[in-house]
Design an enzyme around this catalytic site. Structure first.
Site, PDB file in Angstrom:
ATOM      1  N   GLY A 118      -4.109  -1.578  -1.831  1.00 41.17           N
ATOM      2  CA  GLY A 118      -2.792  -1.865  -2.393  1.00 41.17           C
ATOM      3  C   GLY A 118      -1.734  -1.709  -1.318  1.00 41.17           C
ATOM      4  CD  GLN A 167       2.518   1.366   1.279  1.00 43.33           C
ATOM      5  OE1 GLN A 167       2.070   0.642   0.403  1.00 43.33           O
ATOM      6  NE2 GLN A 167       1.771   2.257   1.910  1.00 43.33           N
ATOM      7  CB  CYS A 199      -0.706   6.671   0.818  1.00 41.33           C
ATOM      8  SG  CYS A 199       0.719   5.580   0.945  1.00 41.33           S
ATOM      9  CG  LEU A 200      -2.718   1.398   3.640  1.00 41.64           C
ATOM     10  CD1 LEU A 200      -2.417  -0.091   3.524  1.00 41.64           C
ATOM     11  CD2 LEU A 200      -3.950   1.628   4.503  1.00 41.64           C
ATOM     12  CG  HIS A 232      -0.699   4.768  -4.662  1.00 42.91           C
ATOM     13  ND1 HIS A 232      -1.191   5.937  -4.121  1.00 42.91           N
ATOM     14  CD2 HIS A 232      -0.092   4.122  -3.634  1.00 42.91           C
ATOM     15  CE1 HIS A 232      -0.881   5.976  -2.828  1.00 42.91           C
ATOM     16  NE2 HIS A 232      -0.226   4.876  -2.501  1.00 42.91           N
ATOM     17  CD  GLU A 233       0.242   0.122  -3.951  1.00 37.09           C
ATOM     18  OE1 GLU A 233       1.295   0.071  -3.276  1.00 37.09           O
ATOM     19  OE2 GLU A 233      -0.792   0.669  -3.522  1.00 37.09           O
ATOM     20  CG  HIS A 248       4.276   3.064  -2.361  1.00 37.21           C
ATOM     21  ND1 HIS A 248       4.648   3.907  -1.346  1.00 37.21           N
ATOM     22  CD2 HIS A 248       2.919   2.997  -2.297  1.00 37.21           C
ATOM     23  CE1 HIS A 248       3.568   4.336  -0.688  1.00 37.21           C
ATOM     24  NE2 HIS A 248       2.504   3.795  -1.252  1.00 37.21           N
TER      25      HIS A 248
HETATM   26 NI    NI Z   1       0.503   4.111  -0.777  1.00 40.54          NI
END
Ligand code: NI
Length: 169
Positions: free
Chosen positions: A45, A50, A92-93, A134-135, A138
């Site tokens: 995701g 991000q 998370c990235l 999660h997204e 963000h």
């Molecule tokens: Ni994330």
């Protein structure tokens, strides 16, 4: 074009994103680049903040490119129903190398718009339900570490401060 992933502590990650209003060619291009950037980073995701773009837009593919039909574009997503619980490890990235157990609903139904602006509803279970939460977090300026206990969260923050000092973050 593959965009670099913005890492914690960049303020764009703490900022609630603005709604997507134009479903034009530029948005289609952004969506394609977000998928490309997500696959390159081996994520499931990616939210627009991000890559430094404060818009309510996220892409998800819990198969990480294995099934082209699993690609989901969510513009202006909202959670409309939740059910059950799951407690799994999450990463998370924007926080590479860190993971933590986060309590999430087992089933999550979202209402969102696709890349052409068409509204849809989708119910996700397990990993997909987790990805929706999660997204959307963000897009509201929240990272998964905000769901961790204070001790665990402080430990991660301290480690990142050290990495930054050493120039490794
Ligand atoms: Ni994330």
């Amino acid at each position: 074009m593959i965009h670099p992933i913005v890492k914690y502590t960049d303020p764009v990650l703490d900022t609630p994103a603005k709604p997507v209003e134009q479903f034009d060619e530029e948005l289609q291009k952004l969506v394609a680049e977000m998928f490309e950037s997500m696959y390159a980073a081996q994520g499931v995701g990616l939210a627009a903040p991000q890559i430094g773009i404060s818009r309510r837009l996220a892409v998800i593919d819990v198969t990480n490119g294995k099934n082209p039909e699993a690609k989901i574009v969510c513009a202006n997503p909202e959670i409309i129903h939740i059910e059950g619980e799951q407690r799994e490890e999450e990463g998370c990235l924007s926080l590479p190398g860190f993971r933590g157990h986060v309590l999430r609903p087992q089933y999550v139904t979202i209402r969102a718009q696709d890349a052409s602006g068409k509204e849809f509803e989708m119910r996700g279970e397990g990993l997909l339900a987790r990805a929706f939460c999660h997204e959307i977090d963000h897009l509201n300026g929240l990272l998964f570490i905000s769901h961790l206990g204070l001790l665990k969260r402080d430990l991660i923050k301290r480690k990142i401060r050290k990495l930054k000092k050493a120039g490794d973050w």
